[in-house]
Design a protein around this motif. Structure first.
Motif, PDB file in Angstrom:
ATOM      1  N   THR A   1       0.785  -1.099  -0.021  1.00  0.00           N
ATOM      2  CA  THR A   1       0.000  -0.066  -0.007  1.00  0.00           C
ATOM      3  C   THR A   1       0.777   1.140  -0.030  1.00  0.00           C
ATOM      4  O   THR A   1       1.539   1.471   0.831  1.00  0.00           O
ATOM      5  N   TYR A   2       0.679   1.835  -1.066  1.00  0.00           N
ATOM      6  CA  TYR A   2       1.810   3.175  -1.273  1.00  0.00           C
ATOM      7  C   TYR A   2       0.968   4.429  -1.123  1.00  0.00           C
ATOM      8  O   TYR A   2       0.452   4.906  -2.019  1.00  0.00           O
ATOM      9  N   HIS A   3       0.853   5.018  -0.006  1.00  0.00           N
ATOM     10  CA  HIS A   3      -0.057   6.092   0.259  1.00  0.00           C
ATOM     11  C   HIS A   3       0.378   6.866   1.637  1.00  0.00           C
ATOM     12  O   HIS A   3       1.159   6.081   2.422  1.00  0.00           O
ATOM     13  N   GLY A   4       0.033   7.952   1.905  1.00  0.00           N
ATOM     14  CA  GLY A   4       0.445   8.702   3.158  1.00  0.00           C
ATOM     15  C   GLY A   4       1.525   9.798   3.058  1.00  0.00           C
ATOM     16  O   GLY A   4       2.561   9.247   1.986  1.00  0.00           O
ATOM     17  N   SER A   5       1.400  10.562   3.697  1.00  0.00           N
ATOM     18  CA  SER A   5       2.600  11.758   3.607  1.00  0.00           C
ATOM     19  C   SER A   5       3.817  11.194   4.218  1.00  0.00           C
ATOM     20  O   SER A   5       5.101  11.742   3.785  1.00  0.00           O
ATOM     21  N   ASN A   6       3.845   9.874   4.839  1.00  0.00           N
ATOM     22  CA  ASN A   6       5.050   9.618   5.495  1.00  0.00           C
ATOM     23  C   ASN A   6       5.753   8.455   4.419  1.00  0.00           C
ATOM     24  O   ASN A   6       6.620   7.881   4.928  1.00  0.00           O
ATOM     25  N   ARG A   7       5.086   8.298   3.403  1.00  0.00           N
ATOM     26  CA  ARG A   7       5.553   7.151   2.583  1.00  0.00           C
ATOM     27  C   ARG A   7       7.077   7.300   2.070  1.00  0.00           C
ATOM     28  O   ARG A   7       7.482   8.395   1.875  1.00  0.00           O
ATOM     29  N   LYS A   8       7.655   6.428   1.802  1.00  0.00           N
ATOM     30  CA  LYS A   8       9.153   6.316   1.198  1.00  0.00           C
ATOM     31  C   LYS A   8       8.916   6.533  -0.286  1.00  0.00           C
ATOM     32  O   LYS A   8       8.099   5.879  -0.616  1.00  0.00           O
ATOM     33  N   ARG A   9       9.520   7.416  -0.786  1.00  0.00           N
ATOM     34  CA  ARG A   9       9.493   7.601  -2.333  1.00  0.00           C
ATOM     35  C   ARG A   9      10.308   6.348  -2.962  1.00  0.00           C
ATOM     36  O   ARG A   9      11.754   6.354  -2.800  1.00  0.00           O
ATOM     37  N   MET A  10       9.857   5.454  -3.523  1.00  0.00           N
ATOM     38  CA  MET A  10      10.621   4.223  -3.751  1.00  0.00           C
ATOM     39  C   MET A  10      10.975   3.976  -5.282  1.00  0.00           C
ATOM     40  O   MET A  10      10.498   4.968  -6.158  1.00  0.00           O
ATOM     41  N   THR A  11      12.006   3.476  -5.507  1.00  0.00           N
ATOM     42  CA  THR A  11      12.828   3.444  -6.939  1.00  0.00           C
ATOM     43  C   THR A  11      11.994   2.125  -7.647  1.00  0.00           C
ATOM     44  O   THR A  11      11.256   1.430  -7.204  1.00  0.00           O
ATOM     45  N   HIS A  12      12.392   2.106  -9.013  1.00  0.00           N
ATOM     46  CA  HIS A  12      11.757   1.022  -9.966  1.00  0.00           C
ATOM     47  C   HIS A  12      12.295  -0.078  -9.228  1.00  0.00           C
ATOM     48  O   HIS A  12      11.365  -1.123  -9.515  1.00  0.00           O
ATOM     49  N   GLY A  13      13.401  -0.285  -9.067  1.00  0.00           N
ATOM     50  CA  GLY A  13      13.788  -1.736  -8.424  1.00  0.00           C
ATOM     51  C   GLY A  13      13.108  -2.200  -7.156  1.00  0.00           C
ATOM     52  O   GLY A  13      12.579  -3.029  -7.007  1.00  0.00           O
ATOM     53  N   GLU A  14      12.674  -1.374  -6.505  1.00  0.00           N
ATOM     54  CA  GLU A  14      11.797  -1.414  -5.080  1.00  0.00           C
ATOM     55  C   GLU A  14      10.521  -1.855  -5.323  1.00  0.00           C
ATOM     56  O   GLU A  14      10.082  -2.731  -4.944  1.00  0.00           O
ATOM     57  N   PHE A  15      10.156  -1.080  -6.231  1.00  0.00           N
ATOM     58  CA  PHE A  15       8.511  -1.457  -6.890  1.00  0.00           C
ATOM     59  C   PHE A  15       8.578  -2.742  -7.386  1.00  0.00           C
ATOM     60  O   PHE A  15       7.555  -3.469  -7.323  1.00  0.00           O
ATOM     61  N   GLY A  16       9.699  -3.310  -8.025  1.00  0.00           N
ATOM     62  CA  GLY A  16       9.612  -4.586  -8.732  1.00  0.00           C
ATOM     63  C   GLY A  16       9.549  -5.794  -7.686  1.00  0.00           C
ATOM     64  O   GLY A  16       9.346  -6.677  -8.278  1.00  0.00           O
ATOM     65  N   GLU A  17       9.743  -5.428  -6.415  1.00  0.00           N
ATOM     66  CA  GLU A  17       9.866  -6.802  -5.731  1.00  0.00           C
ATOM     67  C   GLU A  17       8.431  -7.025  -5.059  1.00  0.00           C
ATOM     68  O   GLU A  17       8.317  -8.025  -4.464  1.00  0.00           O
ATOM     69  N   TYR A  18       7.646  -6.216  -5.645  1.00  0.00           N
ATOM     70  CA  TYR A  18       6.075  -6.518  -5.244  1.00  0.00           C
ATOM     71  C   TYR A  18       5.380  -7.002  -6.324  1.00  0.00           C
ATOM     72  O   TYR A  18       5.700  -6.617  -7.555  1.00  0.00           O
ATOM     73  N   ASP A  19       4.269  -7.810  -6.348  1.00  0.00           N
ATOM     74  CA  ASP A  19       3.302  -7.966  -7.257  1.00  0.00           C
ATOM     75  C   ASP A  19       2.134  -7.267  -7.565  1.00  0.00           C
ATOM     76  O   ASP A  19       1.757  -6.819  -8.698  1.00  0.00           O
ATOM     77  N   ILE A  20       1.753  -6.715  -6.300  1.00  0.00           N
ATOM     78  CA  ILE A  20       0.681  -5.686  -6.623  1.00  0.00           C
ATOM     79  C   ILE A  20       1.058  -4.574  -5.707  1.00  0.00           C
ATOM     80  O   ILE A  20       1.464  -4.382  -4.731  1.00  0.00           O
ATOM     81  N   VAL A  21       1.148  -2.979  -6.309  1.00  0.00           N
ATOM     82  CA  VAL A  21       1.100  -1.769  -5.764  1.00  0.00           C
ATOM     83  C   VAL A  21      -0.282  -1.200  -5.648  1.00  0.00           C
ATOM     84  O   VAL A  21      -0.881  -0.872  -6.798  1.00  0.00           O
ATOM     85  N   VAL A  22      -0.726  -0.727  -4.285  1.00  0.00           N
ATOM     86  CA  VAL A  22      -1.892  -0.111  -4.428  1.00  0.00           C
ATOM     87  C   VAL A  22      -1.916   1.347  -3.872  1.00  0.00           C
ATOM     88  O   VAL A  22      -1.177   1.470  -2.908  1.00  0.00           O
ATOM     89  N   THR A  23      -2.155   2.194  -4.628  1.00  0.00           N
ATOM     90  CA  THR A  23      -2.186   3.775  -4.370  1.00  0.00           C
ATOM     91  C   THR A  23      -3.436   4.333  -4.599  1.00  0.00           C
ATOM     92  O   THR A  23      -4.399   3.897  -4.987  1.00  0.00           O
TER      93      THR A  23
END
Length: 903
Positions: free
Chosen positions: A399-421
């Protein structure tokens, strides 16, 4: 900027004596249209650099068009045509063939001819320009927004010029059209009539026959309001109200969908996919068919050599096997076109769109899927994935949401099957401070990666192509793109345009002015060719199954819908008639040309129309707002932002919101509405862009130094007593509502949801529930999430809490209200899709009891006219977004709609 982009957005010197043979110019003499136009002040109502927010998409991004808004002229009529030619074509790279739709662009900042009108092909590449003499005749009309010009090549492109047929569109209103035609004639514009019938003045709506007074009213008809003492409720059963109400099924008109989309027989025979092995839940047969369709749309294939098939509007040339032609725009190319991967899953709410998409993720191409959803339903996606996917699959969800979220990179997103925002997060990450220079893909965030697929839940949120959410979603990098929505159209056919652009269609319809020329305006005239194109579009990209289709077989309990008409008391009728007479008088003044300020008069009419609707509910809702707003409306001055003026501006802003006004910049429904200190209302993203560019209001040129000149809507107050409203007094509608509640309570298991668009009306109902000793819960926009959850829990778990008071705008999305079996729509919303969504929160999978819907309508009032407007909007949905009005006439103008409401 690449050399090819520079060349396509530049102009040669047109100062030579021969328009057909302008001398070539050295490259350094060519000036970018975007650069030369930047010094020119934008005109009122223009769509300012709408394209430049799409990112590096096409060559026309750099052109600031100041004359012909791509969205203008919808609903206008063709006043004639001009047979002309495109000249200077040897200096440009653009290519087009006979019959192809092209784009007409004014370039007032051209350094060699301020009247310059360029011609682009559907790819945005310049073909040439109109001859100087013709451009000089048309430019003033285009700049004043008196006309919209469409173009189709009427002959083959030669070495020096190319024949073109220009269609000229003007306003449908008879007086304005006559004035335009006279001006075109006096200016010797070489226009010829085409014999296309223009719409006549709209006929007055015939009011329905008067119905007998219902027995639940007090019989008094004096001008005195009813006593503040609670009266005993009549002992009437629910059958009494059924017998005295009109059975109503607003979804009957949607059965016309078979005329355009795939019919029920075709949907029933669609192939099925296998049950996904990693899915715990067993898919129903129609869901397996949906999965097969989703998988097919992610793997499209161009027509084979020798085939006559049409794929995504593309067909192979019979003469040249390596050439393709788009049947909508007639654009031809020797390069195999790019096919869109994705589509619109528009199943009814409650048919399991979420489950079908989860199955697609399991069975489709590997990679990370991005799901964009409203905040209220983000958690539902995570829960559904956990519930339906086998643990052994080890599905990783972020779950990629909220003011305190970490700005992730292409490689970090690639570790997940699904990203919900969320849509908000998506818009925030797109609009960086350095957006003009920061390219996509970016270093981090949602725009740093190429997603395997992007899924837009409640995808109608992007129906306005100018909003931040729509622009941001379209700018995402993705292989496949999906829109999920139970309401694929809310207001007009342009809702479909935004979705198709997001999906990534090619061939020309991804450009709004081409979409309007090929579909919007021809459909309004009943053009068979446009209807055939729309049918192909719908059957290609949209899958829509409905709950009442026999093969779906949800086995939902029956849904009965009723219009319950109520008669005004004498004192209420007097107040209503006074408002109606005032509004009609204002309209007559405007039509007679006696109104000094048309905008101020229009605001007055909107104010009175709103009060007419509120009088239908309870006359105390109006309070003193009419007299409070009158001085502000009538004054032409820019006001200082004092506390008192800010409150008055918020009242005026709320008037525009409640009247469903459009943003005058993008011409779409108001999005994040704000009002300026000069009293003009805009969508926030649009006016902030204008302020950034020119520091002036586009409507009146008043100084707008920064965003602090904007006033936002007042914060909704906590539920409770409104000190300005005497809640003790009753109205005909509240008496009817309380009688229906009393009748429904005879069934000890029945629970009711009461929807209203006005929290102040909920306050009145709440007070009367307290008087009657009926326990209730409430949900509105002023309540935090935990309070809303508590209200839902009370409705579900507490046998004594049998009523939920609900704000229509808050409760139409993301809630499951199957604990109730009865819905009361206390007032009518302009967009029927919002009401339908609210009803479907009760009548959906999980509902076990027969459901009833009551629409409370005052007889012979504006509410009956609103019901007629809703019926027309539903026909748009049912006929797969066709914009042809009843009787084959074009849509009326905004003032025409007002006349209909006052009839």
């Amino acid at each position: 900027m690449s050399n090819s982009r520079k060349r396509a957005s530049s102009w040669v010197d047109l100062t030579g004596s021969d328009d057909e043979n302008p001398p070539p110019q050295p490259k350094q003499a060519r000036v970018s249209a975007s650069q030369s136009a930047s010094a020119t002040q934008p005109r009122p109502s223009q769509s300012l650099t709408r394209r430049d927010t799409w990112g590096e998409v096409d060559e026309e991004d750099e052109i600031l068009d100041l004359s012909q808004d791509v969205d203008e002229g919808n609903g206008w009529v063709c006043v004639g045509a001009i047979d002309a030619k495109i000249v200077g074509i040897r200096y440009y790279d653009g290519y087009a063939t006979m019959g192809e739709q092209v784009m007409i662009r004014r370039e007032p900042g051209n350094p060699y001819d301020s009247n310059a009108i360029r011609i682009n092909n559907v790819q945005g590449t310049q073909i040439g320009h109109l001859p100087r003499n013709l451009a000089a005749q048309l430019a003033p009309f285009m700049d004043s927004r008196s006309i919209v010009v469409e173009g189709v090549l009427s002959g083959e492109k030669g070495s020096w010029d190319c024949p073109i047929n220009l269609k000229i569109f003007g306003p449908g209103e008879p007086v304005a059209r006559a004035q335009l035609e006279a001006k075109l004639k006096s200016d010797r514009v070489p226009i010829k009539k085409l014999g296309i019938a223009a719409p006549k003045a709209p006929k007055k709506a015939v009011p329905p026959p008067q119905r007998r007074q219902m027995g639940y009213h007090s019989s008094q008809s004096s001008s005195q309001p009813s006593s503040s003492q609670p009266e005993p409720l009549p002992e009437l059963g629910i059958e009494h109200f059924i017998q005295h109400s009109e059975r109503f099924n607003p979804r009957d008109v949607e059965k016309l969908v078979e005329e355009w989309g795939a019919g029920e027989d075709a949907l029933k025979s669609m192939p099925m996919a296998e049950q996904p092995l990693d899915l715990i839940s067993t898919l129903l047969p129609y869901q397996r068919q949906g999965l097969a369709w989703l998988l097919e749309k992610e793997r499209p294939v161009l027509p084979a050599v020798g085939s006559t098939d049409v794929v995504q509007l593309w067909k192979r040339s019979a003469e040249r096997s390596n050439a393709f032609t788009n049947i909508a725009t007639q654009y031809s190319t020797a390069t195999p076109p790019v096919l869109a991967k994705g589509g619109i899953l528009a199943d009814d709410m409650g048919l399991g769109k979420t489950l079908q998409v989860i199955s697609l993720i399991l069975e489709g191409s590997p990679g990370t899927t991005l799901i964009v959803a409203p905040v209220s339903v983000m958690s539902n996606w995570v829960q559904q994935i956990e519930r339906h996917v086998k643990k052994g699959k080890n599905m990783k969800v972020l779950t990629y949401h909220g003011s305190n979220r970490k700005r992730m990179t292409h490689g970090e997103f690639g570790e997940y099957d699904i990203v919900v925002t969320s849509y908000g997060t998506l818009g925030t990450e797109y609009s960086t401070k350095d957006r003009a220079v920061e390219k996509i893909p970016r270093r981090d965030g949602l725009f740093s990666t190429h997603w395997a697929r992007v899924v837009l839940d409640e995808g109608h949120n992007i129906r306005n192509p100018a909003t931040k959410s729509s622009v941001a979603a379209t700018s995402l990098l993705a292989t496949a793109r999906w829109v999920l929505t139970g309401t694929p159209i809310v207001n007009s056919i342009k809702d479909l345009y935004s979705m198709l652009k997001f999906i990534g269609i090619t061939g020309g319809l991804q450009r709004l002015e081409i979409f309007s020329a090929v579909l919007t305006r021809p459909l309004a005239l009943g053009d068979p060719s446009a209807e055939a194109i729309l049918r192909s579009v719908m059957r290609t990209w949209c899958l829509r199954r409905k709950k009442d289709m026999k093969f779906v077989d949800l086995k939902l309990p029956e849904l009965s819908e009723y219009v319950h008409r109520i008669t005004f008391r004498k004192d209420e009728r007097e107040k209503y008639d006074a408002f109606q007479a005032e509004a009609k008088g204002m309209v007559k003044q405007f039509q007679a040309g006696k109104s000094k300020n048309g905008l101020n008069m229009y605001r007055h009419v909107l104010e009175v129309l709103l009060r007419m609707r509120q009088v239908c509910c309870h006359w105390k809702l109006c309070g003193t707002r009419v007299t409070d707003l009158a001085p502000l409306i009538e004054s032409d001055e820019v006001v200082a932002l004092t506390k008192e003026n800010r409150a008055a501006l918020q009242l005026l802003l709320q008037l525009n919101i409640e009247s469903r006004e459009d943003c005058p910049i993008c011409l779409e429904e108001l999005h994040n509405p704000v009002i300026t200190r000069c009293k003009h209302v805009f969508g926030q993203e649009c006016i902030e862009r204008i302020i950034q560019l020119q520091k002036k209001c586009p409507m009146c040129r008043a100084e707008l130094a920064d965003n602090d000149c904007l006033v936002h809507p007042a914060v909704e107050e906590q539920a409770g007593e409104d000190p300005d409203i005497d809640v003790d007094t009753k109205s005909s509608k509240t008496e009817a509502l309380m009688s229906i509640l009393a009748a429904s309570r005879r069934d000890p298991k029945s629970k009711v949801v009461i929807f209203s668009q006005w929290t102040s009306f909920l306050n009145i109902i709440q007070h009367q529930l307290n008087e009657a000793g009926m326990k209730y819960a409430r949900i509105d926009g002023s309540m935090p999430a935990q309070m809303r959850d508590a209200s839902i829990t009370a409705l579900e778990s507490d046998p004594d809490t049998r009523i939920l008071l609900a704000s229509l705008s808050v409760c139409s999305v993301g809630l499951n209200l199957v604990a109730a079996d009865t819905v009361i729509l206390a007032d009518s919303w302009w967009a029927p899709a919002i009401e339908d969504q609210a009803v479907d929160r009760v009548h959906r999978l999980g509902q076990t009891r027969p459901c009833k819907v009551w629409r409370l309508i005052m007889e012979d009032s504006i509410e009956e006219r609103v019901l007629e407007i809703q019926a027309e909007k539903r026909k748009l949905v049912g006929k797969a977004f066709q914009e042809k009005a009843k009787g084959g006439k074009e849509k009326t103008t905004r003032m025409g709609d007002i006349l209909t409401l006052l009839s």
